[in-house]
Design a protein around this motif. Structure first.
Motif, short mmCIF file in Angstrom:
data_model
loop_
_atom_site.label_atom_id
_atom_site.label_comp_id
_atom_site.label_asym_id
_atom_site.label_seq_id
_atom_site.Cartn_x
_atom_site.Cartn_y
_atom_site.Cartn_z
N GLY A 9 7.28 -90.55 -63.51
CA GLY A 9 7.02 -90.28 -62.10
C GLY A 9 7.94 -89.27 -61.46
O GLY A 9 7.75 -88.91 -60.29
N ALA A 10 8.96 -88.79 -62.17
CA ALA A 10 9.88 -87.80 -61.59
C ALA A 10 9.20 -86.43 -61.54
O ALA A 10 8.33 -86.12 -62.35
N PRO A 11 9.59 -85.60 -60.59
CA PRO A 11 8.99 -84.26 -60.48
C PRO A 11 9.61 -83.28 -61.47
O PRO A 11 10.57 -83.61 -62.18
N ASP A 12 9.06 -82.08 -61.50
CA ASP A 12 9.65 -81.02 -62.32
C ASP A 12 10.91 -80.46 -61.67
O ASP A 12 11.84 -80.03 -62.35
N ILE A 13 10.92 -80.46 -60.32
CA ILE A 13 12.06 -79.93 -59.56
C ILE A 13 12.35 -80.90 -58.43
O ILE A 13 11.44 -81.31 -57.70
N ALA A 14 13.62 -81.27 -58.26
CA ALA A 14 14.02 -82.19 -57.20
C ALA A 14 15.20 -81.63 -56.43
O ALA A 14 16.19 -81.21 -57.02
N GLN A 15 15.09 -81.63 -55.11
CA GLN A 15 16.21 -81.26 -54.26
C GLN A 15 17.11 -82.49 -54.09
O GLN A 15 16.62 -83.59 -53.80
N ILE A 16 18.42 -82.30 -54.27
CA ILE A 16 19.37 -83.39 -54.12
C ILE A 16 20.47 -82.97 -53.16
O ILE A 16 21.06 -81.91 -53.30
N GLU A 17 20.75 -83.81 -52.17
CA GLU A 17 21.75 -83.53 -51.15
C GLU A 17 23.15 -83.73 -51.71
O GLU A 17 23.35 -84.52 -52.64
N ILE A 18 24.13 -83.03 -51.15
CA ILE A 18 25.48 -83.04 -51.67
C ILE A 18 26.07 -84.44 -51.75
O ILE A 18 26.76 -84.79 -52.70
N SER A 19 25.75 -85.30 -50.78
CA SER A 19 26.31 -86.65 -50.79
C SER A 19 25.76 -87.50 -51.93
O SER A 19 26.33 -88.55 -52.26
N ASN A 23 3.14 -77.87 -56.79
CA ASN A 23 2.73 -78.93 -55.86
C ASN A 23 3.94 -79.29 -55.00
O ASN A 23 4.90 -79.88 -55.48
N PHE A 24 3.85 -78.94 -53.72
CA PHE A 24 4.98 -79.09 -52.80
C PHE A 24 4.90 -80.44 -52.08
O PHE A 24 3.90 -80.75 -51.44
N ASN A 25 5.96 -81.24 -52.21
CA ASN A 25 6.01 -82.56 -51.57
C ASN A 25 7.27 -82.67 -50.73
O ASN A 25 8.38 -82.61 -51.27
N GLU A 26 7.09 -82.83 -49.42
CA GLU A 26 8.21 -82.89 -48.49
C GLU A 26 8.28 -84.26 -47.84
O GLU A 26 7.26 -84.78 -47.37
N GLY A 27 9.48 -84.87 -47.81
CA GLY A 27 9.63 -86.18 -47.21
C GLY A 27 10.98 -86.36 -46.57
O GLY A 27 11.77 -85.42 -46.44
N GLU A 28 11.27 -87.61 -46.17
CA GLU A 28 12.57 -87.93 -45.59
C GLU A 28 13.62 -87.96 -46.70
O GLU A 28 13.34 -88.34 -47.83
N VAL A 84 6.96 -71.17 -51.40
CA VAL A 84 6.19 -71.62 -52.57
C VAL A 84 4.87 -70.87 -52.65
O VAL A 84 4.46 -70.42 -53.73
N GLU A 85 4.20 -70.72 -51.52
CA GLU A 85 2.92 -70.00 -51.50
C GLU A 85 3.13 -68.55 -51.93
O GLU A 85 2.33 -67.99 -52.68
N GLU A 86 4.20 -67.96 -51.46
CA GLU A 86 4.50 -66.57 -51.83
C GLU A 86 4.76 -66.45 -53.33
O GLU A 86 4.28 -65.52 -53.99
N TYR A 87 5.53 -67.39 -53.87
CA TYR A 87 5.84 -67.36 -55.29
C TYR A 87 4.58 -67.49 -56.13
O TYR A 87 4.42 -66.80 -57.14
N MET A 88 3.69 -68.37 -55.72
CA MET A 88 2.46 -68.56 -56.48
C MET A 88 1.56 -67.33 -56.43
O MET A 88 0.88 -67.01 -57.41
N GLU A 89 1.59 -66.61 -55.33
CA GLU A 89 0.82 -65.37 -55.26
C GLU A 89 1.37 -64.33 -56.22
O GLU A 89 0.62 -63.58 -56.85
N GLU A 90 2.70 -64.29 -56.35
CA GLU A 90 3.33 -63.34 -57.25
C GLU A 90 3.29 -63.80 -58.71
O GLU A 90 3.48 -62.98 -59.62
N HIS A 91 3.08 -65.10 -58.91
CA HIS A 91 3.03 -65.68 -60.27
C HIS A 91 1.74 -66.51 -60.39
O HIS A 91 1.78 -67.74 -60.29
N PRO A 92 0.62 -65.85 -60.57
CA PRO A 92 -0.67 -66.55 -60.60
C PRO A 92 -0.82 -67.54 -61.74
O PRO A 92 -1.75 -68.35 -61.72
#
Length: 420
Positions: free
Chosen positions: A83-93, A61-66, A48-56
């Motif tokens: 309250g939903a984010p712009d991008i959400a990771q969803i597990e296969i199950s 906003n990176f949020n990591e949890g269980e 994410v930090e790398e992407y933001m450097e390349e795309h100023p």
């Protein structure tokens, strides 16, 4: 005087409208702002930090949890409409459950998903696609192709080869696995595996259909009953241990070498073995699983409808899931790529692990990934899975009758499905 006051009011109104417009487009400094929810140790924070450097012009906003917390929070946010984010990771199950609320997500086909589809394994892409192929809810990230982990010392004591290719040639079917279990028990007094559920899962995951068909009809009698019967036969003959997945006893067995194999082990299981058995380096190895691989785990990146910046969000997740970046995620964090072009990379194929006796881990998992079948899981997959796991453990721990446990599990499953 009145004209001057009207001019001031009008000017103030224009300033307010411009400010509101800027707020809608991004944050106060004019950047597009994206909230990104992930779970687990992905290493995406660095990317994410790398992407933001390349795309100023983009702030993420990176949020990591269980994993469970993140999915629960996402479901709650979507239900509340805020309250939903712009991008959400969803597990296969979880992906099929969220697919039921596809009106809460952007269809990625509208933003160019079909242009990147060829980057990914067919079966992985299909997991996040609607039955009628019209809606793509997410772009694939990592995967969990399954293999056979084994203790080289136990295998050697039982008279089996410890070289991965030689062992795979000798134990190439489940019937051969059963015969190997008899030999291992006779020569070492140890079970071939310590988890009834893991054995069942390994065989189940090779099937083209598992718990439900695409009409969400329960079909377990015709699909996984044979897998259950095979596992319970081995349990009753004392060839399989009694420990539950993730229990301390199961983990201790990795260190002690109290069982011979872990069938159906995905790429991410490497970290679990090393964590539970830090001093057992060189005593573990891995090879292909009998009769073809399944898949256990992996996830997708989705864009909830609440996002005001779907184009920028899609551009970012396309970059993050590209073959080049997935290759880096593999080397940096062990996330196994869902992009088969990576499997031809010489550095990737040369990846080996001294802890696993120098096995060519990347090559073995890549071969496994390309043999996985496309499977429809269904929104109520977890209900069936939990009840069948309970039945297996009752047979193992309590010595219960396998058919009676199966019948009881089916009854509990149907009762729960009727409530859905």
């Amino acid at each position: 005087m009145k004209k001057w006051l009207m001019f001031v009011v009008f000017s103030a109104l224009i300033v307010t409208l411009v400010a509101c417009s800027n707020d809608e487009a991004g944050d106060s400094d004019g950047k597009v702002e994206l909230d990104f929810w992930v779970f687990g140790s992905t290493g995406y924070d660095v990317l994410v930090e790398e992407y933001m450097e390349e795309h100023p012009d983009v702030k993420i906003n990176f949020n990591e949890g269980e994993m469970e917390d993140m999915h629960n929070n996402l479901f709650t946010s979507l239900s509340a409409g805020s309250g939903a984010p712009d991008i959400a990771q969803i597990e296969i199950s979880e992906i099929t459950k969220f697919m039921q609320a596809q009106d809460q997500f952007y269809n990625l086909n509208d933003y160019g998903a079909e242009d990147v589809e060829a980057n990914f394994l067919d079966w992985k892409w299909a997991q996040a696609r609607s039955v009628d192929d019209s809606f793509q809810i997410g772009l694939p990230t990592d995967i969990g192709p399954t293999t056979l982990f084994y203790r080289t010392d136990v295998m050697e004591e039982a008279g089996f080869p410890t070289d991965p290719e030689e062992l795979a040639a000798e134990i190439d079917t489940w019937d051969a696995y059963y015969e190997a279990a008899l030999t291992i028990m006779e020569k070492t007094g140890k079970p071939i595996t310590d988890s009834p559920e893991m054995l069942f899962n390994a065989i189940r995951d090779q099937q083209e259909q598992q718990y439900f068909n695409e009409d969400d009809e329960l079909i377990i009698e015709d699909t996984v009953k044979a897998s259950y019967d095979f596992a319970t036969k081995m349990i009753q003959e004392g060839l399989v241990g009694k420990n539950e997945l993730w229990s301390p006893e199961w983990g201790n067995g990795m260190a002690e070498g109290s069982y011979a194999t872990m069938p159906g082990s995905p790429a991410w299981m490497i970290a679990n073995v090393k964590g539970n058995a830090p001093d057992a380096g060189g005593k573990w190895s891995l090879t292909t699983i009998p009769e073809g691989a399944g898949n256990w785990g992996g996830s997708f990146l989705t864009i909830p409808k609440e996002s005001e910046h779907p184009e920028e969000a899609f551009e970012f997740i396309s970059w993050l899931t590209s073959p080049e970046i997935q290759l880096r995620s593999f080397h940096n964090n062990g996330l196994f790529p869902s992009t088969p072009d990576v499997y031809e990379d010489e550095e990737f194929l040369a990846t080996s692990d001294e802890y696993f006796n120098g096995a060519e881990t990347a090559k073995i998992f890549a071969e496994a990934a390309q043999s996985v079948k496309t499977v429809y899981m269904g929104v109520n997959y977890a209900i069936v899975n939990n009840e069948l796991a309970t039945a297996l453990m009752n047979v193992a721990i309590e010595g219960a009758d396998p058919q009676e446990e199966w019948d009881a599990a089916v009854e509990r499953i149907n009762t729960q499905l009727e409530r859905q």
